[in-house]
Design a protein around this motif. Sequence first.
Motif, PDB file in Angstrom:
ATOM      1  N   CYS A 113       0.825  -1.213   0.000  1.00  0.00           N
ATOM      2  CA  CYS A 113       0.000   0.000   0.000  1.00  0.00           C
ATOM      3  C   CYS A 113       0.856   1.259   0.000  1.00  0.00           C
ATOM      4  N   ALA A 114       1.968   1.260   0.741  1.00  0.00           N
ATOM      5  CA  ALA A 114       2.810   2.467   0.784  1.00  0.00           C
ATOM      6  C   ALA A 114       3.400   2.741  -0.598  1.00  0.00           C
ATOM      7  N   ILE A 115       3.809   1.702  -1.296  1.00  0.00           N
ATOM      8  CA  ILE A 115       4.398   1.905  -2.624  1.00  0.00           C
ATOM      9  C   ILE A 115       3.334   2.394  -3.599  1.00  0.00           C
ATOM     10  N   VAL A 116       2.156   1.783  -3.551  1.00  0.00           N
ATOM     11  CA  VAL A 116       1.072   2.217  -4.442  1.00  0.00           C
ATOM     12  C   VAL A 116       0.704   3.673  -4.163  1.00  0.00           C
ATOM     13  N   LEU A 117       0.562   4.011  -2.872  1.00  0.00           N
ATOM     14  CA  LEU A 117       0.190   5.393  -2.551  1.00  0.00           C
ATOM     15  C   LEU A 117       1.275   6.375  -2.994  1.00  0.00           C
ATOM     16  N   SER A 118       2.550   5.998  -2.834  1.00  0.00           N
ATOM     17  CA  SER A 118       3.624   6.891  -3.288  1.00  0.00           C
ATOM     18  C   SER A 118       3.521   7.121  -4.791  1.00  0.00           C
ATOM     19  N   LEU A 119       3.254   6.041  -5.538  1.00  0.00           N
ATOM     20  CA  LEU A 119       3.127   6.188  -6.995  1.00  0.00           C
ATOM     21  C   LEU A 119       1.982   7.137  -7.331  1.00  0.00           C
ATOM     22  N   LEU A 120       0.859   6.984  -6.633  1.00  0.00           N
ATOM     23  CA  LEU A 120      -0.295   7.841  -6.921  1.00  0.00           C
ATOM     24  C   LEU A 120      -0.015   9.288  -6.534  1.00  0.00           C
ATOM     25  N   LEU A 121       0.617   9.489  -5.364  1.00  0.00           N
ATOM     26  CA  LEU A 121       0.925  10.862  -4.942  1.00  0.00           C
ATOM     27  C   LEU A 121       1.913  11.514  -5.901  1.00  0.00           C
ATOM     28  N   ASN A 122       2.826  10.700  -6.416  1.00  0.00           N
ATOM     29  CA  ASN A 122       3.835  11.208  -7.332  1.00  0.00           C
ATOM     30  C   ASN A 122       3.213  11.711  -8.642  1.00  0.00           C
ATOM     31  N   GLU A 123       2.036  11.192  -8.968  1.00  0.00           N
ATOM     32  CA  GLU A 123       1.365  11.612 -10.200  1.00  0.00           C
ATOM     33  C   GLU A 123       0.582  12.916 -10.020  1.00  0.00           C
ATOM     34  N   VAL A 124       0.406  13.351  -8.760  1.00  0.00           N
ATOM     35  CA  VAL A 124      -0.362  14.574  -8.518  1.00  0.00           C
ATOM     36  C   VAL A 124       0.503  15.775  -8.860  1.00  0.00           C
ATOM     37  N   LYS A 125       0.010  16.607  -9.799  1.00  0.00           N
ATOM     38  CA  LYS A 125       0.831  17.743 -10.227  1.00  0.00           C
ATOM     39  C   LYS A 125       0.470  19.024  -9.475  1.00  0.00           C
ATOM     40  N   ASN A 126      -0.656  19.003  -8.791  1.00  0.00           N
ATOM     41  CA  ASN A 126      -1.092  20.178  -8.042  1.00  0.00           C
ATOM     42  C   ASN A 126      -0.419  20.174  -6.661  1.00  0.00           C
ATOM     43  N   VAL A 127       0.614  20.995  -6.515  1.00  0.00           N
ATOM     44  CA  VAL A 127       1.460  20.885  -5.319  1.00  0.00           C
ATOM     45  C   VAL A 127       0.709  21.139  -3.994  1.00  0.00           C
ATOM     46  N   PRO A 128      -0.100  22.203  -3.889  1.00  0.00           N
ATOM     47  CA  PRO A 128      -0.808  22.402  -2.605  1.00  0.00           C
ATOM     48  C   PRO A 128      -1.705  21.222  -2.243  1.00  0.00           C
ATOM     49  N   PHE A 129      -2.416  20.676  -3.231  1.00  0.00           N
ATOM     50  CA  PHE A 129      -3.283  19.518  -2.973  1.00  0.00           C
ATOM     51  C   PHE A 129      -2.452  18.335  -2.458  1.00  0.00           C
ATOM     52  N   LYS A 130      -1.323  18.108  -3.110  1.00  0.00           N
ATOM     53  CA  LYS A 130      -0.448  17.010  -2.707  1.00  0.00           C
ATOM     54  C   LYS A 130       0.029  17.208  -1.264  1.00  0.00           C
ATOM     55  N   ARG A 131       0.468  18.431  -0.948  1.00  0.00           N
ATOM     56  CA  ARG A 131       0.910  18.770   0.404  1.00  0.00           C
ATOM     57  C   ARG A 131      -0.154  18.442   1.451  1.00  0.00           C
ATOM     58  N   ILE A 132      -1.383  18.892   1.139  1.00  0.00           N
ATOM     59  CA  ILE A 132      -2.465  18.711   2.113  1.00  0.00           C
ATOM     60  C   ILE A 132      -2.725  17.224   2.338  1.00  0.00           C
ATOM     61  N   ILE A 133      -2.813  16.472   1.232  1.00  0.00           N
ATOM     62  CA  ILE A 133      -3.059  15.032   1.370  1.00  0.00           C
ATOM     63  C   ILE A 133      -1.931  14.383   2.172  1.00  0.00           C
ATOM     64  N   GLN A 134      -0.692  14.780   1.864  1.00  0.00           N
ATOM     65  CA  GLN A 134       0.433  14.192   2.603  1.00  0.00           C
ATOM     66  C   GLN A 134       0.333  14.497   4.088  1.00  0.00           C
ATOM     67  N   ASN A 135       0.084  15.754   4.410  1.00  0.00           N
ATOM     68  CA  ASN A 135       0.018  16.126   5.818  1.00  0.00           C
ATOM     69  C   ASN A 135      -1.098  15.391   6.554  1.00  0.00           C
ATOM     70  N   ILE A 136      -2.222  15.200   5.871  1.00  0.00           N
ATOM     71  CA  ILE A 136      -3.330  14.485   6.509  1.00  0.00           C
ATOM     72  C   ILE A 136      -2.949  13.029   6.735  1.00  0.00           C
ATOM     73  N   THR A 137      -2.306  12.412   5.752  1.00  0.00           N
ATOM     74  CA  THR A 137      -1.979  10.995   5.928  1.00  0.00           C
ATOM     75  C   THR A 137      -0.852  10.792   6.945  1.00  0.00           C
ATOM     76  N   TYR A 138      -0.034  11.814   7.225  1.00  0.00           N
ATOM     77  CA  TYR A 138       0.986  11.654   8.270  1.00  0.00           C
ATOM     78  C   TYR A 138       0.367  11.671   9.663  1.00  0.00           C
ATOM     79  N   MET A 139      -0.802  12.301   9.786  1.00  0.00           N
ATOM     80  CA  MET A 139      -1.378  12.581  11.098  1.00  0.00           C
ATOM     81  C   MET A 139      -1.441  11.364  12.027  1.00  0.00           C
ATOM     82  N   PRO A 140      -1.986  10.214  11.570  1.00  0.00           N
ATOM     83  CA  PRO A 140      -2.136   9.106  12.528  1.00  0.00           C
ATOM     84  C   PRO A 140      -0.818   8.622  13.115  1.00  0.00           C
ATOM     85  N   HIS A 141       0.295   8.836  12.392  1.00  0.00           N
ATOM     86  CA  HIS A 141       1.593   8.398  12.907  1.00  0.00           C
ATOM     87  C   HIS A 141       1.902   9.034  14.252  1.00  0.00           C
ATOM     88  N   PHE A 142       1.370  10.233  14.480  1.00  0.00           N
ATOM     89  CA  PHE A 142       1.708  10.966  15.698  1.00  0.00           C
ATOM     90  C   PHE A 142       0.796  10.609  16.870  1.00  0.00           C
TER      91      PHE A 142
END
Lengths: 304, 313
Positions: B98-127
Motif C-alpha cells: 500500500c505504501a508503494i502504491v500510494l507513493s506512486l499515486l501521490l507522485n502523479e499529482v501535479k497540483n502541489v498544494p493539494f499534494k501537500r495537504i493530502i500528505q500532511n493528513i496521511t501523516y497525522m495518525p503516525h503521531f
Amino acid sequence: MRKKLRKLTVENVIFTTLNTTFLLVLAAIMVYPMLNQLAVSFNDALDTVRGGIYLWPRIFSLRNYTVVLNMSSIYAAFVNSVVKMVVTVVTNLVCTSMLAYALSRNEYIWRKPITLVFVLTMYFNAGMIPNYMLMRNLGLLGTFTVYWLPQMISTFNVIVIRTYMKSIPESLIESAKMDGAGEFRVLTQIVLPLCIPTLATIALFVAVGSWNAWFDTFLYNSNKPSLTTLPYELQNLLASAMTAGRNQQGASQAAAAATGASNTTTPASLRAAFTMVTSIPILVVYPFLQRYFVSGLTIGGVKE
Amino acid sequence: MQKSKKSLWTLIKSQWALIVMSVPFLLYRILFSYVPLTGWTMAFQNYKPQIRNMWDQQWVGFDNFENLISGVTSNQFWRDFRNTLGQSVLTLILGYVCAIVLSLLLNEVKNVPFKRIIQNITYMPHFLSWIVVTGLVSTMLALPTSGGIINVVLMKLGFISEPVLFLNDASKFWGIVAGSHLWKELGWNTIIYLAAMTAIDPTLYEAAEMDGANRYHKMWHITLPSIRPTIVILLIMSTGYLLESGFEIQYFLGRGVNAKWAETIDIFVLRYGISQSQYHLATVAGILKTGISVIVVGFVNFIAGRLGSDKLI
C-alpha cells in the motif's frame, strides 16, 4: 513549463479524476475517526448513547471536558508527561550529539570499538524480564528517573547525527582548531549550529515517543499514582469503556461513578474528551515541522 | 602515518575531550544493554525472586527450554509464536504494497498544494499513540449504535445484512492488527519513497514520452525500478522487526474471546513474567524471540549480499 503544456487527453483527465477521488477518500478515512471523537467529546454523553453522532455534535455540551479536567489524576498525569518529555528530549539531544561528534572524528582512537558496541545493540535485546530486573536492581522502580535514563541515547539517532556531521567540511573544523578552539567549542559553536535541522527532527521523534509512551508507566510505575502519565490514564479509561461496551449499563455506571460523574457522562464520551486532550498538543505542532522530519528521515534511510 | 609514531598515552592525552564525550556513554550503553544479558542465566534456573544471589538459584539446565518448546507450555508458546509471526507478516506485506502504491499515486499529482495537504493528513495518525489508535479502532469497529461507522458503511453498501462484532471474532484479529498498522503508518511510510522519487532524472521520463510511453509504462518501467534499491533496503531492515508485531495493540484489544489469535510472544512474556512471577519461562521466551530474529536478520543479510544488493551490516 513542460508540465503546463501537457496534453489534456481523455486518458489524462480520467486518471486525474480517479486519482484525486481516491486520495480524497483516503484522506477522509485518515481524519474521520478523530473528527468523530471530537464530535462525540462535545456531545452530551447520554445523547451519544442513542447513536448517530458522526461529524457534528447533536446536543452540544462541555460536560465531558469538565469531568475529564476535574479527574483527580489528570494534573499529575499532565505535569508528569510534560516534564518527562522535556527531560527526555534535552538529555537525548545533549548526550546524542556529544557521542555522535566523538564518533564522527576520524582521528579518534576508540571510534571503531565504541561504534561497534553501540551498533550491535540494534540487533539484540535482552528482553522485557531481564530489563525489568535491571531496573529493580538499580532501584529505579517507582522513580521518575526510569522515564528518561534508559531512553537517554538511541543508537539509531547517534548514527543519523554522526552521518550528518561527517558531511560537514573538514576545513571548517580544522580552521577553528587552528584558531585555538577545543573540541567542546568546535562542537557547540561550529558543528551543532549546522546540525539544527537534524536535531529538530530527532527532538520531534523523541518528544512524540515520550509523550505517547504507555509501557514504561505500566511496567515500572503502575503502583505509583504520583508518577502517572496521560497515556496511562487514557488506557485506564479505555479499559473501563471496553468493559462497559460488553456489559452496557452496570459497568458504565460503575466507571462513571468512579470518576464522580454518574448519570451525566459515560466512559466512551470521557474517553473521547481525553483522547482530544492528549492528542491535540502533538497534532497542532507536527505540520509546522514537516520539512524537518522529511529531510531527517531521508538521512536516516541512507546507509551509514 | 603520524599516528603510529605517537605512543598510546600521548594520543589519549591529546584526545581527552573526545574520550570525555564518549566513554561515559559507552559505560552507560554497557550497563543498560549488555548487563541485562546476565539475566539470561534465569533461563537455566528454577528462578526464585526472593533469592538475591544468582549462584544460589537452582540450576535446571535446558529444562525450561524443553518446557516451552515441547513441554507443558509448548501449546501456548507456539500459538503465540504463530500469532506474532502471522500478524507481523500480514502487517508487513500490506504496509509495503500500500505504501508503494500510494507513493506512486501521490507522485502523479501535479497540483502541489493539494499534494501537500493530502500528505500532511496521511501523516497525522503516525503521531497518535497506540492507546489513542486502539480506542479509535474499537470505536470504528463497534456496533452502529456505539459509533461503529464500518458496520454502517458495510450495511449501506449491502455487504452485510446485520452488524458484525469484529473484535469478538477471533479469526478477524490478524486483519484488525494489520489494518490498524496500515491506517497509522501508511502516510508516514510514503515519505522515504517520495523522497527517492524526487531524485529520479526527469530526462528519463521525457525520453520515454518521445518513445510513446504512457503514464503506466512510465510508472512501471521508470519510477518503480528507480526506487527498487530503497524498497529492498527497507524490506531487509524490516525483517529485524519480524517478531516485533507489537504489544500494545494486542494488549489493549485482546480479550478472552479472541485470545487464541491475538496473544503474541510479548503478551506471553508479560503474563508469565510480570503477572505470574515465572521469570524463567518468560526469559526463555524472550531469548527464543531474540535468537530467531538475529538468525532471520543474518540470513536475509546473507541473501541480500548474494543478490548483490546493499548489505545491512
